[in-house]
Design an enzyme around this catalytic site. Sequence first.
Site, PDB file in Angstrom:
ATOM      1  N   ALA A 154      -4.818   2.539  -0.931  1.00 13.15           N
ATOM      2  CA  ALA A 154      -4.595   1.814  -2.194  1.00 13.15           C
ATOM      3  C   ALA A 154      -5.076   0.377  -2.079  1.00 13.15           C
ATOM      4  O   ALA A 154      -5.688  -0.168  -3.002  1.00 13.15           O
ATOM      5  CB  ALA A 154      -3.121   1.870  -2.583  1.00 13.15           C
ATOM      6  N   ASP A 155      -4.785  -0.266  -0.957  1.00 12.81           N
ATOM      7  CA  ASP A 155      -5.265  -1.634  -0.729  1.00 12.81           C
ATOM      8  C   ASP A 155      -6.780  -1.709  -0.803  1.00 12.81           C
ATOM      9  O   ASP A 155      -7.363  -2.554  -1.499  1.00 12.81           O
ATOM     10  CB  ASP A 155      -4.825  -2.120   0.660  1.00 12.81           C
ATOM     11  CG  ASP A 155      -3.449  -2.755   0.662  1.00 12.81           C
ATOM     12  OD1 ASP A 155      -2.965  -3.132  -0.413  1.00 12.81           O
ATOM     13  OD2 ASP A 155      -2.855  -2.872   1.750  1.00 12.81           O
ATOM     14  N   LEU A 156      -7.436  -0.851  -0.054  1.00 16.59           N
ATOM     15  CA  LEU A 156      -8.898  -0.928   0.062  1.00 16.59           C
ATOM     16  C   LEU A 156      -9.596  -0.587  -1.244  1.00 16.59           C
ATOM     17  O   LEU A 156     -10.552  -1.255  -1.649  1.00 16.59           O
ATOM     18  CB  LEU A 156      -9.381  -0.007   1.183  1.00 16.59           C
ATOM     19  CG  LEU A 156      -8.935  -0.408   2.598  1.00 16.59           C
ATOM     20  CD1 LEU A 156      -9.322   0.662   3.603  1.00 16.59           C
ATOM     21  CD2 LEU A 156      -9.533  -1.752   2.993  1.00 16.59           C
ATOM     22  N   ASP A 212       0.811  -1.215   0.000  1.00 16.00           N
ATOM     23  CA  ASP A 212       0.000   0.000   0.000  1.00 16.00           C
ATOM     24  C   ASP A 212       0.848   1.270   0.000  1.00 16.00           C
ATOM     25  O   ASP A 212       0.638   2.161  -0.818  1.00 16.00           O
ATOM     26  CB  ASP A 212      -0.935  -0.008   1.215  1.00 16.00           C
ATOM     27  CG  ASP A 212      -1.778   1.246   1.291  1.00 16.00           C
ATOM     28  OD1 ASP A 212      -2.838   1.284   0.652  1.00 16.00           O
ATOM     29  OD2 ASP A 212      -1.360   2.202   1.979  1.00 16.00           O
ATOM     30  N   SER A 214      -8.347  -0.702  -4.348  1.00  7.28           N
ATOM     31  CA  SER A 214      -8.101  -1.712  -5.388  1.00  7.28           C
ATOM     32  C   SER A 214      -9.011  -2.916  -5.170  1.00  7.28           C
ATOM     33  O   SER A 214      -9.513  -3.513  -6.133  1.00  7.28           O
ATOM     34  CB  SER A 214      -6.633  -2.145  -5.401  1.00  7.28           C
ATOM     35  OG  SER A 214      -6.249  -2.756  -4.174  1.00  7.28           O
TER      36      SER A 214
END
Length: 392
Positions: free
Chosen positions: A165-167, A137, A169
């Site tokens: 970014a993790d969430l 992330d 994506s």
Amino acid sequence: MPKLPLSRFTVLDLTRVRSGPAAVRQLGDWGANVIKIEEPGDMPDDKPGGSAQFADYQNTHRNKRSITINLKHPKGKALFMEMVKQADVVIENYRPDVKFKLGIDYESLRKVNPRIILASVSGFGQDGPYKDRPGLDQIAQGIGGIMSVTGEPGRGPMRAGIPVADLTSGLFCAIGTLVALLEREESGEGQWVQSSLLQAQVWMMDFQIMRWLMNKEIPGQSGNDHPTSSPTGVYTTSDGYINIAAMGTEMYVRLANVLGLPELIEDPRFKTLQLRAKNRPELNAAINARTKQENTEFWIDLLNKEGVPCGPIKNVQQTMEDPQVVHLGMAKKLQHPKLGEISVVGQPVIMSRSKREVFVAAPDRGEHNKEVFAEFGISAAHIEELAREGAI
């Protein structure tokens, strides 16, 4: 329990840590039959994603059943492929080359089930110059631009306080999966859905990216102030801080009158949106000098009555105890066999007819081996044989 919207779909979950699980969680929360596939054998609690007893794990992996399959074992892979024949979706967030090494890439899956949808989340995409780089992330935040606009000017780059970014994506992967399922109703065929941390982060930059694409303007850090509008930011009160967002001249005039500062309306430094942004330090100083004379609650009540957007700045406990957050059901209680009653983060989507439900705590690894394998037609004797040979 009422039938949930996605209950007709079976999802084989090969994800871990956060980006992939964020995608799977959207499907599981709306009733998809999610089967989490994990490696057999003992695993340390400090593995990526953490122990099944961790709070984060319980939130990330709710609404799933867990089985163990050794995909590197020929019989384990064969068992997985048998499940693919009956499944609708496979979701993974390995590095791009791993699925090809395991022989579970899209072309391999579609040979046994042309209707299968493979959904992949990666750090930087399934191809291109960065595809083999490890993607996390914070790395995506740095490359994707958000760290250059987050934080106060002159303090250096600053990461966002959540794994944005993790969430995101994961959310885009879930959206892509749902689109593929809808398209399959017409074509009868599955397809490969792809998203990445980098793509999601660039998309999330939104108007900041557009400032460059349209105007060749490179945004900088603006701290708590809005990048282009003033007065919009954090102001001091007698007992803390308050957010005020007076965007546009009409709202600015209203704010000045509520504050009892009508002279700000005619001040030549603040007559237009552009001038207010240019002279932001002087305008903020004038507003702060007034807001610090009263407490936060006083200003929130007064500003809301006059229709000026404002609000307190809360910590996570205060947020989850906020009456509107409680009303929206953003904490859901679950019963866990070992932890007792726990709460997880609820769904932020409400539908008028389809029930929103978070209903099953995250499973222990391999908790549902016998149950799930039996549903896929695997006999008890064969299960015991596979276990002896290390395939499950």
